[in-house]
Design a protein around this motif. Structure first.
Motif, short mmCIF file in Angstrom:
data_model
loop_
_atom_site.label_atom_id
_atom_site.label_comp_id
_atom_site.label_asym_id
_atom_site.label_seq_id
_atom_site.Cartn_x
_atom_site.Cartn_y
_atom_site.Cartn_z
N ILE A 95 0.83 13.67 20.11
CA ILE A 95 -0.12 14.59 20.74
C ILE A 95 0.17 14.57 22.23
O ILE A 95 0.00 13.55 22.91
N ARG A 96 0.66 15.69 22.73
CA ARG A 96 0.98 15.78 24.17
C ARG A 96 -0.24 16.20 24.96
O ARG A 96 -1.15 16.84 24.42
N ASP A 97 -0.26 15.84 26.24
CA ASP A 97 -1.35 16.22 27.14
C ASP A 97 -2.70 15.92 26.46
O ASP A 97 -3.57 16.79 26.31
N SER A 98 -2.88 14.68 26.08
CA SER A 98 -4.07 14.27 25.34
C SER A 98 -5.35 14.63 26.08
O SER A 98 -5.45 14.46 27.30
N GLN A 99 -6.32 15.12 25.32
CA GLN A 99 -7.61 15.52 25.85
C GLN A 99 -8.71 14.65 25.25
O GLN A 99 -8.57 14.17 24.13
N PRO A 100 -9.83 14.52 25.94
CA PRO A 100 -10.95 13.74 25.35
C PRO A 100 -11.36 14.26 23.98
O PRO A 100 -11.78 13.48 23.12
N SER A 101 -11.21 15.56 23.76
CA SER A 101 -11.57 16.14 22.47
C SER A 101 -10.63 15.71 21.34
O SER A 101 -10.92 15.95 20.16
N ASP A 102 -9.52 15.08 21.70
CA ASP A 102 -8.60 14.55 20.68
C ASP A 102 -9.07 13.20 20.14
O ASP A 102 -8.49 12.68 19.17
N SER A 103 -10.08 12.63 20.75
CA SER A 103 -10.62 11.35 20.27
C SER A 103 -11.21 11.56 18.88
O SER A 103 -12.15 12.33 18.69
N ALA A 104 -10.63 10.87 17.91
CA ALA A 104 -11.01 11.06 16.50
C ALA A 104 -10.22 10.04 15.69
O ALA A 104 -9.41 9.27 16.23
N THR A 105 -10.43 10.06 14.38
CA THR A 105 -9.59 9.28 13.47
C THR A 105 -8.56 10.22 12.86
O THR A 105 -8.90 11.32 12.41
N TYR A 106 -7.31 9.78 12.88
CA TYR A 106 -6.21 10.59 12.35
C TYR A 106 -5.72 9.97 11.04
O TYR A 106 -5.36 8.79 10.98
N LEU A 107 -5.74 10.80 10.01
CA LEU A 107 -5.39 10.36 8.67
C LEU A 107 -4.02 10.90 8.28
O LEU A 107 -3.79 12.11 8.36
N CYS A 108 -3.16 10.01 7.85
CA CYS A 108 -1.87 10.40 7.30
C CYS A 108 -2.04 10.55 5.78
O CYS A 108 -2.70 9.70 5.14
N ALA A 109 -1.49 11.61 5.21
CA ALA A 109 -1.61 11.83 3.77
C ALA A 109 -0.26 12.20 3.20
O ALA A 109 0.54 12.89 3.84
N VAL A 110 -0.02 11.73 1.99
CA VAL A 110 1.25 11.98 1.31
C VAL A 110 0.96 12.56 -0.06
O VAL A 110 0.14 12.02 -0.80
N ASN A 111 1.62 13.67 -0.36
CA ASN A 111 1.51 14.24 -1.69
C ASN A 111 2.58 13.61 -2.56
O ASN A 111 3.77 13.78 -2.32
N MET A 112 2.13 12.83 -3.55
CA MET A 112 3.05 12.17 -4.47
C MET A 112 3.55 13.24 -5.44
O MET A 112 3.00 13.44 -6.51
N CYS A 123 2.95 6.32 10.59
CA CYS A 123 2.56 6.18 9.20
C CYS A 123 3.81 5.87 8.38
O CYS A 123 4.87 6.47 8.62
N THR A 124 3.70 4.95 7.43
CA THR A 124 4.79 4.70 6.50
C THR A 124 4.27 4.89 5.08
O THR A 124 3.06 4.74 4.82
N TYR A 125 5.18 5.22 4.17
CA TYR A 125 4.79 5.45 2.79
C TYR A 125 5.78 4.78 1.86
O TYR A 125 6.92 4.53 2.22
N SER A 126 5.32 4.51 0.64
CA SER A 126 6.12 3.67 -0.25
C SER A 126 6.93 4.45 -1.29
O SER A 126 7.96 3.97 -1.74
N LYS A 160 0.84 -1.18 0.00
CA LYS A 160 0.00 0.00 0.00
C LYS A 160 0.88 1.24 0.00
O LYS A 160 1.95 1.26 0.58
N GLU A 161 0.38 2.31 -0.63
CA GLU A 161 1.18 3.52 -0.76
C GLU A 161 1.38 4.23 0.57
O GLU A 161 2.46 4.79 0.82
N VAL A 162 0.32 4.27 1.38
CA VAL A 162 0.40 4.91 2.69
C VAL A 162 -0.25 3.95 3.70
O VAL A 162 -1.41 3.56 3.52
N GLU A 163 0.50 3.58 4.72
CA GLU A 163 -0.01 2.61 5.69
C GLU A 163 -0.04 3.17 7.09
O GLU A 163 0.91 3.83 7.54
N GLN A 164 -1.13 2.86 7.78
CA GLN A 164 -1.29 3.24 9.18
C GLN A 164 -1.91 2.07 9.92
O GLN A 164 -2.68 1.29 9.34
#
Lengths: 112, 111
Positions: B76-93, B23-26, B2-6
């Motif tokens: 993410i330091r000092d994590s807060q409940p509002s940080d609960s989410a999905t985090y997407l890594c993106a790479v510009n080819m 995240c790793t990228y190819s 895969k091009e971008v893996e998480q």
């Protein structure tokens, strides 16, 4: 403020119908993208454009088409909607040269 | 490959602790890397961009890039409940200005 808007926000359509999702950006960005997001698959690139009259296929382009007649708009057309195209669709835009993309609010499409 | 893996997660982190997302990228020629946060039912929101090897800090967020290892991370330091989410890594080819996303990591901050 510059923005990118999608319409409609929600749509239900029948199998076999042609559907067009609109995307309009006021960032004056050259690049525009359409993604679909499904559980387990993340964001997958459908089509993208680098400018007027330029369009390119992404990894899941079958059954979709786009056209770019001006800088601001990149409508996505589903030629003959299928249940497998039920998804959330996001439009995004970016400037040239590796800059970040900004997203519209998304369109939730259901094909019944 | 895969091009971008998480790692899809979920990653559970106690409130106040450091959350580490990877995240790793190819594609070795990629030059631009981004982290987006996505709350359920919302669109992805850019939180960090990084273009050079090393660390980039913005408030509680630090992005780290290692091009030799083709690896990007977000702390993410000092994590807060509002940080609960999905985090997407993106790479510009950069060879064609196409932006490819990983599948995202679900982060859950435990109160």
């Amino acid at each position: 403020d510059a923005e990118i808007t999608q319409s409609p926000r929600h749509k239900i359509t029948e199998t076999g119908r042609q559907v067009t999702l609109a995307c309009h950006q006021t960032w004056n960005h050259n690049n525009m993208f359409w993604y679909r997001q499904d559980l387990g698959h993340g964001l997958r690139l459908i089509h993208y454009s680098y400018g007027v009259q330029d369009t390119n296929k992404g990894e899941v382009s079958d059954g979709y088409s786009v056209s770019r007649s001006n800088t601001e708009d990149l409508p996505l057309t589903l030629e003959s909607a299928a249940s497998s195209q039920t998804s959330v669709y996001f439009c995004a835009s970016s400037g040239r040269g590796g800059t970040e993309a900004f997203f519209g609010q998304g369109t939730r499409l259901t094909v019944v | 490959q895969k091009e971008v893996e998480q790692n899809s997660g979920p990653l559970s982190v106690p409130e106040g602790a450091i959350a580490s997302l990877n995240c790793t990228y190819s594609d070795r020629v990629s030059q631009s890397f981004f982290w987006y946060r996505q709350y359920s039912g919302k669109s992805p929101e850019l939180i960090m961009s990084i273009y050079s090897n090393g660390d980039k800090e913005d408030g509680r967020f630090t992005a780290q890039l290692n091009k030799a290892s083709q690896y990007v991370s977000l702390l993410i330091r000092d994590s807060q409940p509002s940080d609960s989410a999905t985090y997407l890594c993106a790479v510009n080819m950069n060879r064609d200005d196409k932006i490819i996303f990983g599948k995202g990591t679900r982060l859950h901050i435990l109160p």
